[in-house]
Design an enzyme around this catalytic site. Structure first.
Site, PDB file in Angstrom:
ATOM      1  N   TYR A   1      15.192 -10.512 -10.279  1.00 16.10           N
ATOM      2  CA  TYR A   1      13.303  -9.352 -10.532  1.00 16.10           C
ATOM      3  C   TYR A   1      12.713 -10.431 -10.952  1.00 16.10           C
ATOM      4  CZ  TYR A   1       9.040  -6.865 -11.108  1.00 16.10           C
ATOM      5  OH  TYR A   1       8.419  -5.884 -10.975  1.00 16.10           O
TER       6      TYR A   1
ATOM      7  N   GLU B   1       8.460  -7.947 -17.038  1.00 14.33           N
ATOM      8  CA  GLU B   1       9.760  -7.614 -17.800  1.00 14.33           C
ATOM      9  C   GLU B   1      10.305  -9.126 -16.982  1.00 14.33           C
ATOM     10  OE1 GLU B   1      13.281  -7.415 -16.537  1.00 14.33           O
ATOM     11  OE2 GLU B   1      12.834  -5.355 -17.518  1.00 14.33           O
TER      12      GLU B   1
ATOM     13  N   ASP C   1       2.279   2.110  -6.813  1.00 12.78           N
ATOM     14  CA  ASP C   1       0.423   1.650  -7.178  1.00 12.78           C
ATOM     15  C   ASP C   1      -0.592   1.393  -5.761  1.00 12.78           C
ATOM     16  OD1 ASP C   1       1.459   1.235  -9.639  1.00 12.78           O
ATOM     17  OD2 ASP C   1       1.819  -0.594  -9.923  1.00 12.78           O
TER      18      ASP C   1
ATOM     19  N   LYS D   1       9.621 -12.813 -10.336  1.00 13.56           N
ATOM     20  CA  LYS D   1       7.776 -12.553 -11.081  1.00 13.56           C
ATOM     21  C   LYS D   1       7.354 -13.877 -11.744  1.00 13.56           C
ATOM     22  CE  LYS D   1       6.881  -8.366  -9.376  1.00 13.56           C
ATOM     23  NZ  LYS D   1       6.012  -8.137  -8.491  1.00 13.56           N
TER      24      LYS D   1
ATOM     25  N   ALA E   1       6.400  -5.699  -2.835  1.00  8.59           N
ATOM     26  CA  ALA E   1       8.511  -6.575  -3.992  1.00  8.59           C
ATOM     27  C   ALA E   1       8.992  -5.854  -3.734  1.00  8.59           C
ATOM     28  CB  ALA E   1       7.271  -6.527  -5.142  1.00  8.59           C
ATOM     29  N   GLN E   2      10.453  -6.076  -3.875  1.00  9.66           N
ATOM     30  CA  GLN E   2      11.186  -5.483  -4.102  1.00  9.66           C
ATOM     31  C   GLN E   2      11.399  -4.841  -5.833  1.00  9.66           C
ATOM     32  OE1 GLN E   2      14.043  -3.768  -5.826  1.00  9.66           O
ATOM     33  NE2 GLN E   2      14.972  -5.868  -5.802  1.00  9.66           N
TER      34      GLN E   2
ATOM     35  N   ILE F   1       0.814  -1.506   0.189  1.00  4.07           N
ATOM     36  CA  ILE F   1       0.030  -0.086  -0.325  1.00  4.07           C
ATOM     37  C   ILE F   1       1.185   1.566   0.349  1.00  4.07           C
ATOM     38  CG2 ILE F   1      -0.694   0.434   2.533  1.00  4.07           C
ATOM     39  CD1 ILE F   1      -3.613   0.660   0.445  1.00  4.07           C
TER      40      ILE F   1
ATOM     41  N   THR G   1       4.089  -8.810 -14.392  1.00  4.84           N
ATOM     42  CA  THR G   1       5.631  -7.238 -14.979  1.00  4.84           C
ATOM     43  C   THR G   1       6.057  -7.637 -16.039  1.00  4.84           C
ATOM     44  OG1 THR G   1       7.520  -6.632 -15.050  1.00  4.84           O
ATOM     45  CG2 THR G   1       7.110  -8.423 -13.747  1.00  4.84           C
TER      46      THR G   1
HETATM   47  P1  NAP Z   1       6.428   0.200  -5.522  1.00  8.44           P
HETATM   48  O1  NAP Z   1       6.298   1.318  -5.188  1.00  8.44           O
HETATM   49  O2  NAP Z   1       8.311   0.245  -5.094  1.00  8.44           O
HETATM   50  O3  NAP Z   1       6.296  -0.477  -4.210  1.00  8.44           O
HETATM   51  C1  NAP Z   1       6.583  -1.308  -3.864  1.00  8.44           C
HETATM   52  C2  NAP Z   1       5.289  -1.605  -1.924  1.00  8.44           C
HETATM   53  O4  NAP Z   1       6.218  -2.941  -1.874  1.00  8.44           O
HETATM   54  C3  NAP Z   1       5.993  -1.234  -0.915  1.00  8.44           C
HETATM   55  O5  NAP Z   1       5.208  -0.611  -0.627  1.00  8.44           O
HETATM   56  C4  NAP Z   1       6.841  -1.474  -0.205  1.00  8.44           C
HETATM   57  O6  NAP Z   1       6.940  -1.151   0.896  1.00  8.44           O
HETATM   58  C5  NAP Z   1       6.386  -2.883  -0.767  1.00  8.44           C
HETATM   59  N1  NAP Z   1       7.395  -4.023  -0.320  1.00  8.44           N
HETATM   60  C6  NAP Z   1       8.058  -4.630  -0.589  1.00  8.44           C
HETATM   61  N2  NAP Z   1       8.922  -5.156   0.214  1.00  8.44           N
HETATM   62  C7  NAP Z   1       8.018  -5.918   1.215  1.00  8.44           C
HETATM   63  C8  NAP Z   1       7.438  -6.893   2.115  1.00  8.44           C
HETATM   64  N3  NAP Z   1       8.178  -7.453   2.497  1.00  8.44           N
HETATM   65  N4  NAP Z   1       6.717  -7.472   2.510  1.00  8.44           N
HETATM   66  C9  NAP Z   1       5.800  -6.373   2.202  1.00  8.44           C
HETATM   67  N5  NAP Z   1       5.613  -5.193   1.576  1.00  8.44           N
HETATM   68  C10 NAP Z   1       6.793  -4.640   1.144  1.00  8.44           C
HETATM   69  O7  NAP Z   1       6.401  -1.197  -6.886  1.00  8.44           O
HETATM   70  P2  NAP Z   1       5.066  -0.450  -7.715  1.00  8.44           P
HETATM   71  O8  NAP Z   1       5.778   0.898  -8.321  1.00  8.44           O
HETATM   72  O9  NAP Z   1       3.979   0.545  -7.086  1.00  8.44           O
HETATM   73  O10 NAP Z   1       4.749  -1.767  -8.243  1.00  8.44           O
HETATM   74  C11 NAP Z   1       3.554  -2.427  -7.022  1.00  8.44           C
HETATM   75  C12 NAP Z   1       3.948  -4.272  -7.856  1.00  8.44           C
HETATM   76  O11 NAP Z   1       3.633  -3.937  -9.352  1.00  8.44           O
HETATM   77  C13 NAP Z   1       5.582  -4.468  -7.458  1.00  8.44           C
HETATM   78  O12 NAP Z   1       5.000  -5.420  -7.129  1.00  8.44           O
HETATM   79  C14 NAP Z   1       5.945  -4.281  -8.597  1.00  8.44           C
HETATM   80  O13 NAP Z   1       7.093  -5.215  -9.000  1.00  8.44           O
HETATM   81  C15 NAP Z   1       4.496  -4.097 -10.041  1.00  8.44           C
HETATM   82  N6  NAP Z   1       4.807  -3.936 -10.892  1.00  8.44           N
HETATM   83  C16 NAP Z   1       5.386  -2.613 -11.121  1.00  8.44           C
HETATM   84  C17 NAP Z   1       5.192  -1.948 -12.112  1.00  8.44           C
HETATM   85  C18 NAP Z   1       5.896  -0.768 -12.706  1.00  8.44           C
HETATM   86  O14 NAP Z   1       6.576  -0.092 -13.712  1.00  8.44           O
HETATM   87  N7  NAP Z   1       5.292  -0.098 -11.684  1.00  8.44           N
HETATM   88  C19 NAP Z   1       5.238  -3.204 -13.844  1.00  8.44           C
HETATM   89  C20 NAP Z   1       4.867  -4.139 -13.673  1.00  8.44           C
HETATM   90  C21 NAP Z   1       4.784  -4.596 -12.134  1.00  8.44           C
HETATM   91  P3  NAP Z   1       7.836   0.232   1.222  1.00  8.44           P
HETATM   92  O15 NAP Z   1       7.336   1.549   1.549  1.00  8.44           O
HETATM   93  O16 NAP Z   1       7.797  -0.098   3.207  1.00  8.44           O
HETATM   94  O17 NAP Z   1       9.723   0.157   0.358  1.00  8.44           O
HETATM   95  N1  GDD Z   2      16.555   3.069 -13.109  1.00  5.45           N
HETATM   96  C1  GDD Z   2      17.567   3.448 -14.052  1.00  5.45           C
HETATM   97  N2  GDD Z   2      18.859   4.138 -13.633  1.00  5.45           N
HETATM   98  N3  GDD Z   2      17.567   2.718 -15.548  1.00  5.45           N
HETATM   99  C2  GDD Z   2      17.500   3.427 -16.421  1.00  5.45           C
HETATM  100  C3  GDD Z   2      18.956   4.400 -16.187  1.00  5.45           C
HETATM  101  C4  GDD Z   2      19.137   4.855 -14.930  1.00  5.45           C
HETATM  102  O1  GDD Z   2      20.052   6.049 -14.660  1.00  5.45           O
HETATM  103  N4  GDD Z   2      19.592   5.168 -17.659  1.00  5.45           N
HETATM  104  C5  GDD Z   2      18.391   3.789 -18.265  1.00  5.45           C
HETATM  105  N5  GDD Z   2      18.125   3.003 -17.721  1.00  5.45           N
HETATM  106  C6  GDD Z   2      17.496   1.583 -18.608  1.00  5.45           C
HETATM  107  C7  GDD Z   2      16.827   0.788 -17.285  1.00  5.45           C
HETATM  108  O2  GDD Z   2      18.256  -0.161 -18.116  1.00  5.45           O
HETATM  109  C8  GDD Z   2      15.944   0.153 -18.608  1.00  5.45           C
HETATM  110  O3  GDD Z   2      16.006  -0.607 -19.241  1.00  5.45           O
HETATM  111  C9  GDD Z   2      14.920   1.456 -18.648  1.00  5.45           C
HETATM  112  O4  GDD Z   2      15.782   2.294 -18.271  1.00  5.45           O
HETATM  113  C10 GDD Z   2      13.880   1.566 -17.280  1.00  5.45           C
HETATM  114  O5  GDD Z   2      14.173   0.930 -16.412  1.00  5.45           O
HETATM  115  P1  GDD Z   2      13.878   1.558 -14.656  1.00  5.45           P
HETATM  116  O6  GDD Z   2      13.140   2.991 -14.819  1.00  5.45           O
HETATM  117  O7  GDD Z   2      14.582   0.833 -13.475  1.00  5.45           O
HETATM  118  O8  GDD Z   2      12.200   0.089 -14.941  1.00  5.45           O
HETATM  119  P2  GDD Z   2      12.704  -1.629 -15.570  1.00  5.45           P
HETATM  120  O9  GDD Z   2      12.577  -1.433 -17.182  1.00  5.45           O
HETATM  121  O10 GDD Z   2      13.633  -2.113 -14.967  1.00  5.45           O
HETATM  122  O11 GDD Z   2      11.753  -2.309 -14.110  1.00  5.45           O
HETATM  123  C11 GDD Z   2      10.171  -1.519 -14.208  1.00  5.45           C
HETATM  124  O12 GDD Z   2       9.243  -0.961 -14.950  1.00  5.45           O
HETATM  125  C12 GDD Z   2       8.992  -2.714 -14.715  1.00  5.45           C
HETATM  126  C13 GDD Z   2       8.159  -3.336 -15.858  1.00  5.45           C
HETATM  127  O13 GDD Z   2       8.496  -3.945 -17.143  1.00  5.45           O
HETATM  128  C14 GDD Z   2      10.062  -1.561 -12.758  1.00  5.45           C
HETATM  129  O14 GDD Z   2       8.960  -0.731 -11.704  1.00  5.45           O
HETATM  130  C15 GDD Z   2       9.477  -3.068 -12.698  1.00  5.45           C
HETATM  131  O15 GDD Z   2       9.283  -3.327 -11.271  1.00  5.45           O
HETATM  132  C16 GDD Z   2       8.566  -3.299 -13.622  1.00  5.45           C
HETATM  133  O16 GDD Z   2       7.621  -4.811 -13.164  1.00  5.45           O
END
Ligand code: NAP
Ligand code: GDD
Length: 374
Positions: A182, A160, A42, A186, A113-114, A38, A158
């Site tokens: 990761y 990923e 998201d 997933k 998630a981490q 929460i 995801t």
């Molecule tokens: P986020 O901002 O990193 O939030 C992750 C949440 O998980 C935070 O509330 C975190 O708590 C909590 N958490 C981490 N480890 C935990 C544990 N051991 N037990 C309970 N809670 C824990 O991620 P998000 O971007 O909102 O994404 C939400 C979900 O969708 C994640 O599972 C992510 O992998 C997935 N996802 C995200 C994307 C994207 O682009 N954003 C895309 C595809 C899938 P803290 O606040 O304490 O760290």
């Molecule tokens: N974080 C980060 N930092 N990414 C970088 C950087 C940098 O300085 N420079 C380039 N990138 C590139 C990464 O290598 C990757 O190809 C792209 O930018 C996006 O990186 P992130 O924003 O870290 O996101 P992600 O695509 O690796 O993962 C996110 O999206 C996934 C869904 O496709 C995360 O939110 C995951 O939790 C989620 O599942």
């Protein structure tokens, strides 16, 4: 004889209510959602969304040494009658069990998630414990509860999982090829969710969400790193922004649109898996250019590959690339096809990448401008 007959649930203009009928009196009972994650990006948008739909929202927060509720504090203040926070941790199966049995939710969203791909290479064991075993802990808790027929479960899958993509655009039928601890963790959760659905007839569904961003995005993800970095450079608070692979391509949407899809996935007749994406793909470099345009900054690109740099009007380097931010194995390009979600959920993204960038830049720039004035 008990005069209360439980009649199930009705779908009234997306407002899902459980109700019981007591002859002359209809009691409206609010649905209960339990959200793991929460405090994340998201989780905070989903909580707002569900509260608007008249749910009681229970969220799980972790014990941390400093405050971790900044994304939901505003909700707590406004809606404290229907919004509850509980301590818990996905890796602690006892806490997962007792929370589910205490709250007796109608819907569980596993967003915890981490979630940082690059970090998962540094802490693979921890990542697997949270992102893979954590999901299994919830599934087992539901299975062993007496609510296996009542609870609907959403797993945050995801793009990923597609990793080194085997076809483009990716659909629900595209095979997985994850490229990080990761992504592999997933994929385990995706298959476990499907397996519990098929083995125990549980309502358990996977969203396969492509990247989604917002002003609440974690600051080390690339989009937010860029909106913060360029805002600070514009204000003279930072000299340079150092990034990794600026040629990688992503399908970026807005988190607000994507949490609506998460909810819709649990409102279908049958549990299923859905790709949620925009079907538009841009490079990190393109995203930088959009942010610069929004900030009315000019960036002149020179060089190639790791040596490509962004210069300002005074020929100063403001953007450069470093191997430090490259991953041991990269996911070069992701592009999703959300046709199934459009057909079955009637879902489509409403917010464009330009609107997303505008909102993120406005908020970050204003924040650092105010900090500067202090
Ligand atoms: P986020 O901002 O990193 O939030 C992750 C949440 O998980 C935070 O509330 C975190 O708590 C909590 N958490 C981490 N480890 C935990 C544990 N051991 N037990 C309970 N809670 C824990 O991620 P998000 O971007 O909102 O994404 C939400 C979900 O969708 C994640 O599972 C992510 O992998 C997935 N996802 C995200 C994307 C994207 O682009 N954003 C895309 C595809 C899938 P803290 O606040 O304490 O760290
Ligand atoms: N974080 C980060 N930092 N990414 C970088 C950087 C940098 O300085 N420079 C380039 N990138 C590139 C990464 O290598 C990757 O190809 C792209 O930018 C996006 O990186 P992130 O924003 O870290 O996101 P992600 O695509 O690796 O993962 C996110 O999206 C996934 C869904 O496709 C995360 O939110 C995951 O939790 C989620 O599942």
């Amino acid at each position: 004889m008990n005069k209360n007959y439980f009649l199930g649930s009705v779908n009234v203009d997306y407002l899902q209510l459980s109700y019981s009928y007591d002859f002359n009196k209809v009691n409206i009972i609010m649905k209960k959602a339990l959200v793991f994650g929460i405090t994340g990006q998201d989780g905070s948008y989903l909580a707002e969304f569900l509260l608007k739909k008249k749910y009681k929202v229970h969220g799980v927060k972790r014990k941390s040494s400093s405050f971790n509720t900044s994304r939901v504090d505003h909700i707590y203040e406004k809606n404290n009658k229907n919004f509850f926070l509980h301590y818990g941790d996905l890796t602690d199966s006892l806490s997962v069990n007792s929370l589910i049995n205490l709250i007796k939710p109608d819907e569980i969203y596993n967003l915890a998630a981490q979630s940082h791909v690059a970090v998962s290479f540094k802490i693979p064991n921890y990542t697997a414990n949270v992102d893979a075993i954590g999901c299994l802990n919830i599934l087992e808790a539901i299975k062993s509860s007496r609510m296996i027929k009542k609870i609907k479960f959403y797993q945050a899958g995801t793009s990923e999982m597609f990793g080194k993509v085997l076809e483009s655009p990716q659909t629900e039928k595209t095979p997985f090829y994850p490229r990080s601890p990761y992504g592999v963790s997933k994929a385990f959760s995706y298959w476990m969710t499907k397996n519990y659905r098929e083995s125990y007839n549980m309502f358990a569904s996977n969203g396969i969400l492509f990247n989604h961003e917002s002003p609440r995005r974690g600051e080390t993800f690339v989009t937010r790193k860029i909106t913060i970095g360029l805002s600070k450079i514009k204000l003279g608070l930072q000299k340079k922004l150092v990034l990794g692979n600026i040629y990688s391509k992503r399908d970026w949407g807005h988190a607000k649109d994507y949490v609506e899809a998460q909810w819709l996935i649990l409102q279908t007749k049958k549990p299923d898996d859905f790709v949620i994406a925009t079907k538009k793909q841009f490079s990190v470099k393109y995203f930088i250019n959009l942010v610069a345009k929004e900030l009315k900054m000019k960036i002149f690109w020179r060089g190639k590959g790791l040596n490509e740099k962004g210069y300002d009007e005074n020929n100063r380097v403001i953007i450069e690339c470093s191997k430090k931010y490259f991953r041991p194995s990269e996911v070069d390009a992701l592009l999703g096809n959300p046709a199934k979600a459009k057909k079955i959920l009637n879902w489509k993204p409403k917010i464009s990448i330009k609107e997303l960038v505008k909102e993120m830049v406005e908020i970050d720039y204003r924040k650092f401008l105010n900090d500067k004035k202090k």
